[in-house]
Design a protein around this motif. Structure first.
Motif, short mmCIF file in Angstrom:
data_model
loop_
_atom_site.label_atom_id
_atom_site.label_comp_id
_atom_site.label_asym_id
_atom_site.label_seq_id
_atom_site.Cartn_x
_atom_site.Cartn_y
_atom_site.Cartn_z
N ARG A 66 15.44 67.72 -49.81
CA ARG A 66 16.63 67.87 -49.11
C ARG A 66 17.63 68.46 -50.04
N LYS A 67 18.07 67.74 -51.12
CA LYS A 67 19.16 68.53 -51.85
C LYS A 67 18.85 69.63 -52.30
N ALA A 68 17.68 69.98 -52.75
CA ALA A 68 17.48 71.32 -53.29
C ALA A 68 17.35 72.23 -52.08
N GLY A 69 17.40 71.81 -50.57
CA GLY A 69 17.32 72.80 -49.73
C GLY A 69 15.96 73.20 -49.28
N HIS A 70 15.30 72.38 -49.39
CA HIS A 70 13.85 72.60 -49.11
C HIS A 70 13.29 71.67 -48.21
#
Length: 175
Positions: free
Chosen positions: A48-52
């Protein structure tokens, strides 16, 4: 259906989706898969934090219409019914997991999430999508082939994909 980035509040729901999506494996005698624990919250948070990490939200026509759902405000509207997580591996976007709750199956939800990931990969300059799947499961490999995936030959496997396969084999997932 709406695709959106997963939020921290979604992550426990993704685990619930994963548990429900695993249940049909029991009918194939793959109880170890059906009983496998979903990805840990920490791992889902990393994606989630990686935008994935993306979710597909249900709409009023999805879900089983159970009384309890209606009492909570109209079926699955706004609630995740599927998710996809992945990360770049050797120049492509590797789909680590795509899971659809059985109540939302056969509606194009998984295909829509994969198309969304493909658009994201293209926007990031990645060359394509990869994933690993059980080839003997009737709803896995044939489905992915229908939507454009193909099996890679041994020489086509990149170092990152070889590592993923080795890790899966260590966990008994490379059949």
């Amino acid at each position: 259906m709406r695709i959106r980035a997963a939020t921290p509040a979604d992550l426990p729901l993704l685990q619930d989706i994963e548990r429900a999506a695993g249940a049909p494996f029991r009918t194939l005698g793959m109880t170890e898969i059906a009983d496998d624990e979903p990805p840990a919250l920490e791992l889902l948070e990393r994606f989630r934090k990686a935008g994935h990490a993306w979710v597909a939200e249900g709409d009023e026509t999805e879900g089983d219409g159970a009384e309890g759902e209606e009492a909570e405000g109209g079926g699955d509207a706004g609630r995740p019914v599927a998710y996809l997580v992945g990360e770049p591996v050797d120049g492509a976007f590797h789909i680590e997991q795509v899971s659809v709750h059985p109540d939302a199956a056969h509606r194009g939800v998984g295909r829509t999430l994969i198309a969304y990931a493909a658009d994201h990969a293209r926007d990031q300059g990645l060359t394509g999508l990869t994933l690993t799947t059980f080839t003997e499961v009737p709803w896995n490999a044939p489905y992915y082939e229908r939507i454009g995936f193909r099996a890679l030959t041994e020489p086509e496997l990149t170092p990152g994909l070889r590592k993923i396969r080795a890790t899966e084999a260590e966990h008994g997932l490379d059949r």
